[in-house]
Design an enzyme around this catalytic site. Structure first.
Site, PDB file in Angstrom:
ATOM      1  N   LYS A  52       0.835  -1.206   0.000  1.00  0.00           N
ATOM      2  CA  LYS A  52       0.000   0.000   0.000  1.00  0.00           C
ATOM      3  C   LYS A  52       0.869   1.254   0.000  1.00  0.00           C
ATOM      4  O   LYS A  52       0.632   2.199  -0.746  1.00  0.00           O
ATOM      5  CB  LYS A  52      -0.948  -0.011   1.214  1.00  0.00           C
ATOM      6  CG  LYS A  52      -2.033  -1.081   1.094  1.00  0.00           C
ATOM      7  CD  LYS A  52      -2.835  -1.279   2.377  1.00  0.00           C
ATOM      8  CE  LYS A  52      -3.777  -2.458   2.211  1.00  0.00           C
ATOM      9  NZ  LYS A  52      -4.600  -2.763   3.398  1.00  0.00           N
ATOM     10  N   GLN A  96      -4.592  -1.620   9.686  1.00  0.00           N
ATOM     11  CA  GLN A  96      -4.515  -2.944   9.082  1.00  0.00           C
ATOM     12  C   GLN A  96      -5.024  -4.013  10.054  1.00  0.00           C
ATOM     13  O   GLN A  96      -4.655  -4.030  11.230  1.00  0.00           O
ATOM     14  CB  GLN A  96      -3.053  -3.232   8.676  1.00  0.00           C
ATOM     15  CG  GLN A  96      -2.856  -4.510   7.883  1.00  0.00           C
ATOM     16  CD  GLN A  96      -3.470  -4.466   6.483  1.00  0.00           C
ATOM     17  OE1 GLN A  96      -3.670  -3.394   5.912  1.00  0.00           O
ATOM     18  NE2 GLN A  96      -3.783  -5.629   5.928  1.00  0.00           N
ATOM     19  N   ASP A 119     -10.983   2.515   3.890  1.00  0.00           N
ATOM     20  CA  ASP A 119     -11.226   1.078   3.761  1.00  0.00           C
ATOM     21  C   ASP A 119     -12.712   0.792   3.534  1.00  0.00           C
ATOM     22  O   ASP A 119     -13.076  -0.308   3.124  1.00  0.00           O
ATOM     23  CB  ASP A 119     -10.815   0.356   5.056  1.00  0.00           C
ATOM     24  CG  ASP A 119      -9.473  -0.338   4.957  1.00  0.00           C
ATOM     25  OD1 ASP A 119      -9.100  -0.750   3.847  1.00  0.00           O
ATOM     26  OD2 ASP A 119      -8.822  -0.480   6.007  1.00  0.00           O
TER      27      ASP A 119
HETATM   28  N1  GUN Z   1      -6.608  -6.984   6.264  1.00  0.00           N
HETATM   29  C1  GUN Z   1      -6.826  -7.696   5.124  1.00  0.00           C
HETATM   30  N2  GUN Z   1      -7.365  -6.912   4.182  1.00  0.00           N
HETATM   31  C2  GUN Z   1      -7.483  -5.683   4.718  1.00  0.00           C
HETATM   32  C3  GUN Z   1      -7.958  -4.429   4.209  1.00  0.00           C
HETATM   33  O1  GUN Z   1      -8.419  -4.303   3.076  1.00  0.00           O
HETATM   34  N3  GUN Z   1      -7.900  -3.399   5.080  1.00  0.00           N
HETATM   35  C4  GUN Z   1      -7.443  -3.513   6.337  1.00  0.00           C
HETATM   36  N4  GUN Z   1      -7.445  -2.431   7.112  1.00  0.00           N
HETATM   37  N5  GUN Z   1      -6.993  -4.645   6.843  1.00  0.00           N
HETATM   38  C5  GUN Z   1      -7.016  -5.727   6.021  1.00  0.00           C
END
Ligand code: GUN
Length: 301
Positions: A52, A96, A119
């Site tokens: 990311k 995350q 998100d």
């Molecule tokens: N863990 C796995 N996929 C995601 C996501 O898209 N966002 C977040 N914050 N955590 C994750």
């Protein structure tokens, strides 16, 4: 059979976003700024967050990574979230998941300001999405919509069968594809572990979204000729011949299903790369105030 190339599509979208950032820069506007909070040492989470942050750099966004150890308390994390909510330079941020056991994920998600929830996990954004109001769409469903749109796959009037009812994929994509929208107007069947005769349901599908988290779950005899298959699964299966000792497979048995499909996503290189671009698109929308109107300027001098 046409392969839907997620890597290529994600790169195209990143190039478009980079172009938008250059325009913002040329006009002297504020560069979009995404923050990510990573707690603990989970290897998959570290790799996702790295990707990311790298993607932010590629498109010219500002990014901030806040890393904390596994021992972080819930109160400390809530303080970090509060700080990011209040920081005017941060357009959007993510925490995350998964989080260490002592931290309540729902509490943290609810503490995030919905205006910065790129998100799309906060119930306010989920509710807005369900009602067709401007909202940050969760990354995977947003990526799937992009794939269907950019490959020119007709959805209107089609029968879509979603396999799996998770909060972040199955349930939202079933809502999005049933909406009256450019990519939408499907008749959707949402199937799950308690569905009776699931193969009978998938055999009726024009479009299958497989998001159940079971390797090779959708077999060749469960689909009809010409089906469009979107495989969301990323499952590790042991493979002593592979360098890492495992390989990634989807929720769809690719070799059996691909010959019958009109379009299919590979794993890896299908839906996966699209999720990061969704996050970038949400961040750009956040920076532009497209989802929530910018906060009203104070009237006092
Ligand atoms: N863990 C796995 N996929 C995601 C996501 O898209 N966002 C977040 N914050 N955590 C994750």
């Amino acid at each position: 059979m046409q392969l839907i190339d997620g890597n290529k599509l994600a790169q195209e979208i990143k190039d478009e976003i980079a172009g938008e950032v250059r325009k913002i820069q040329a006009e002297g506007g504020k560069i979009p700024h995404l923050a990510a909070v990573l707690v603990g040492e989970d290897p998959a989470s570290q790799s996702y967050v790295r990707s990311k942050v790298r993607s932010c750099e590629q498109v010219g966004f500002k990014s901030t990574l806040i890393r904390r150890g596994t021992e972080l308390t819930e109160a400390e994390l809530l303080d970090i979230v509060q700080g990011l909510n209040e920081d005017p330079d941060i357009d959007g941020f993510i925490v995350q998941l998964p989080l260490p056991a002592q931290i309540d994920e729902l509490k943290v998600t609810l503490a995030i300001d919905p205006r910065k929830d790129v998100d799309g996990f906060h119930p306010v954004n989920f509710g807005r999405m369900a009602q067709g109001l401007p909202a940050y769409l969760p990354a995977t469903p947003y990526g799937i919509l992009q794939m269907l749109e950019r490959y020119g796959i007709e959805t209107s009037g089609k029968h879509c069968v979603v396999v799996g009812r998770s909060n972040i994929v199955g349930t939202p994509i079933s809502i999005l594809l049933s909406r009256k929208a450019k990519v939408g107007n499907c008749t959707v069947t949402l199937t799950h572990s308690r569905t009776r005769d699931l193969p009978a349901e998938t055999r009726r599908a024009d479009i299958i979204i497989a998001a159940i988290g079971i390797p090779n779950f959708v077999r060749g005899d469960m689909v009809k000729e010409g089906v469009v298959v979107i495989d969301v699964g990323i499952n590790r299966v042991d493979d002593p011949t592979a360098k890492r000792g495992y390989r990634l497979v989807g929720d769809v048995h690719f070799d059996e299903v691909a010959p019958k499909a009109s379009f299919i996503t590979p794993v890896p290189g299908g839906v996966g790369p699209m999720t990061v671009t969704s996050l970038l698109m949400n961040t750009l929308r956040a920076a532009r105030g497209e989802v929530y109107p910018p906060a009203a300027k104070s009237k006092t001098p």
